[in-house]
Scaffold this active site. Structure first.
Site, PDB file in Angstrom:
ATOM      1  N   CYS A 140       6.110   0.064   7.334  1.00 10.68           N
ATOM      2  CA  CYS A 140       5.642   1.128   6.494  1.00 10.68           C
ATOM      3  C   CYS A 140       6.972   1.476   5.836  1.00 10.68           C
ATOM      4  O   CYS A 140       8.156   1.474   5.848  1.00 10.68           O
ATOM      5  CB  CYS A 140       5.265   2.402   7.501  1.00 10.68           C
ATOM      6  SG  CYS A 140       4.827   3.820   6.644  1.00 10.68           S
ATOM      7  N   LEU A 141       6.584   1.974   4.262  1.00  7.75           N
ATOM      8  CA  LEU A 141       7.787   2.127   3.435  1.00  7.75           C
ATOM      9  C   LEU A 141       8.372   3.627   3.597  1.00  7.75           C
ATOM     10  O   LEU A 141       9.416   3.779   3.525  1.00  7.75           O
ATOM     11  CB  LEU A 141       7.075   2.499   1.892  1.00  7.75           C
ATOM     12  CG  LEU A 141       6.864   1.327   1.427  1.00  7.75           C
ATOM     13  CD1 LEU A 141       6.316   1.368  -0.028  1.00  7.75           C
ATOM     14  CD2 LEU A 141       7.881  -0.036   1.405  1.00  7.75           C
TER      15      LEU A 141
ATOM     16  N   GLN B  99       3.138  10.099   1.120  1.00 12.12           N
ATOM     17  CA  GLN B  99       4.230   9.272   1.428  1.00 12.12           C
ATOM     18  C   GLN B  99       5.087   9.553  -0.008  1.00 12.12           C
ATOM     19  O   GLN B  99       6.261   9.337   0.006  1.00 12.12           O
ATOM     20  CB  GLN B  99       4.196   7.719   1.192  1.00 12.12           C
ATOM     21  CG  GLN B  99       3.424   7.348   2.796  1.00 12.12           C
ATOM     22  CD  GLN B  99       3.380   5.972   2.791  1.00 12.12           C
ATOM     23  OE1 GLN B  99       2.378   5.228   2.151  1.00 12.12           O
ATOM     24  NE2 GLN B  99       4.289   5.157   3.181  1.00 12.12           N
TER      25      GLN B  99
ATOM     26  N   HIS C  21      -2.696   7.420   6.946  1.00  9.39           N
ATOM     27  CA  HIS C  21      -1.412   8.469   6.287  1.00  9.39           C
ATOM     28  C   HIS C  21      -2.167   9.603   5.913  1.00  9.39           C
ATOM     29  O   HIS C  21      -1.642  10.770   5.834  1.00  9.39           O
ATOM     30  CB  HIS C  21      -0.951   7.802   5.196  1.00  9.39           C
ATOM     31  CG  HIS C  21       0.131   6.717   5.312  1.00  9.39           C
ATOM     32  ND1 HIS C  21       1.290   7.521   6.074  1.00  9.39           N
ATOM     33  CD2 HIS C  21       0.531   5.354   5.282  1.00  9.39           C
ATOM     34  CE1 HIS C  21       2.248   6.379   6.290  1.00  9.39           C
ATOM     35  NE2 HIS C  21       1.593   5.171   5.723  1.00  9.39           N
TER      36      HIS C  21
ATOM     37  N   HIS D 131      -4.359   1.155   7.268  1.00  4.69           N
ATOM     38  CA  HIS D 131      -2.978   1.622   7.557  1.00  4.69           C
ATOM     39  C   HIS D 131      -2.724   3.012   6.796  1.00  4.69           C
ATOM     40  O   HIS D 131      -2.163   4.085   6.956  1.00  4.69           O
ATOM     41  CB  HIS D 131      -1.995   0.786   7.241  1.00  4.69           C
ATOM     42  CG  HIS D 131      -0.351   1.086   7.229  1.00  4.69           C
ATOM     43  ND1 HIS D 131       0.514   0.693   8.147  1.00  4.69           N
ATOM     44  CD2 HIS D 131       0.166   1.857   6.607  1.00  4.69           C
ATOM     45  CE1 HIS D 131       1.519   1.239   8.003  1.00  4.69           C
ATOM     46  NE2 HIS D 131       1.485   2.066   6.794  1.00  4.69           N
ATOM     47  N   GLU D 132      -3.069   2.520   5.407  1.00  6.79           N
ATOM     48  CA  GLU D 132      -3.049   3.808   4.486  1.00  6.79           C
ATOM     49  C   GLU D 132      -4.036   5.095   4.788  1.00  6.79           C
ATOM     50  O   GLU D 132      -3.762   6.139   4.510  1.00  6.79           O
ATOM     51  CB  GLU D 132      -3.355   3.190   3.148  1.00  6.79           C
ATOM     52  CG  GLU D 132      -2.427   2.258   2.432  1.00  6.79           C
ATOM     53  CD  GLU D 132      -1.021   2.301   2.700  1.00  6.79           C
ATOM     54  OE1 GLU D 132      -0.610   3.635   2.515  1.00  6.79           O
ATOM     55  OE2 GLU D 132      -0.181   1.524   3.018  1.00  6.79           O
TER      56      GLU D 132
ATOM     57  N   GLY E 159       0.947  -1.103   0.034  1.00  2.99           N
ATOM     58  CA  GLY E 159       0.017   0.019  -0.007  1.00  2.99           C
ATOM     59  C   GLY E 159       0.906   1.296  -0.013  1.00  2.99           C
ATOM     60  O   GLY E 159       1.977   1.102   0.319  1.00  2.99           O
TER      61      GLY E 159
HETATM   62 NI    NI Z   1       2.838   3.344   5.765  1.00  2.00          NI
END
Ligand code: NI
Length: 164
Positions: A87-88, A48, A133, A129-130, A43
């Protein structure tokens, strides 16, 4: 696209609704899918990649690419589950996070069509999670505060070293 890391301000801002689904937005979505796959993610949210927009992309265990524009989680289950998240934007950190097991999410897709999706398991996890953000919330906000403080310190130190 470059994925921004913990410590950068945009990750903590509340993102703005997408006013119109233009070709530019569709191109951004395409780039986000490519970036997500290249970075081995499941995701990716617009903040991000430095875009302050309420939009994220997901490709979970069913392998389906889904874009969510101006999403809203309209229902969550009482039942909670714990699952390890990463998380990226916070590379190499994995922690257990408790969230609702099932959700219902509404959004526009890249063609401007309104979609309503009931999700559970891994897909529900990734969407939540997304979605966080878009409100400037990171998964480390949902873990033990002492652990969170340690992770933040580590990343701030790294950022400072980079600048020096
Ligand atoms: Ni994330």
């Amino acid at each position: 696209m470059k994925v921004v890391r913990l410590g950068e301000e945009i990750l903590r801002q509340k993102a703005e609704p997408v006013a119109e689904i233009t070709d530019e937005i569709r191109a951004l979505i395409r780039d986000m899918f490519d970036t997500m796959v290249a970075e081995d993610g499941v995701g990716l949210a617009a903040p991000q990649v430095g875009k302050n927009l309420r939009l994220f992309v997901v490709k979970a265990d069913d392998g389906i690419e889904r874009a969510f524009i101006n999403p809203q989680i309209i229902a969550t289950s009482q039942e909670l589950v714990s699952y390890e998240e990463g998380c990226l934007s916070i590379p190499k950190i994995y922690e257990e996070v408790v969230r609702p097991e099932k959700i219902t999410v509404q959004a526009l897709n890249e063609r401007g069509r309104r979609i309503t999706l009931d999700a559970d398991g891994f897909l529900a996890r990734v969407i939540q999670h997304e979605y966080d953000h878009l409100d400037g919330v990171l998964f480390i906000d949902r873990i033990d505060p002492a652990k969170k403080a340690k992770i933040e310190q580590k990343f701030l130190k790294k950022a400072a070293e980079k600048e020096a």
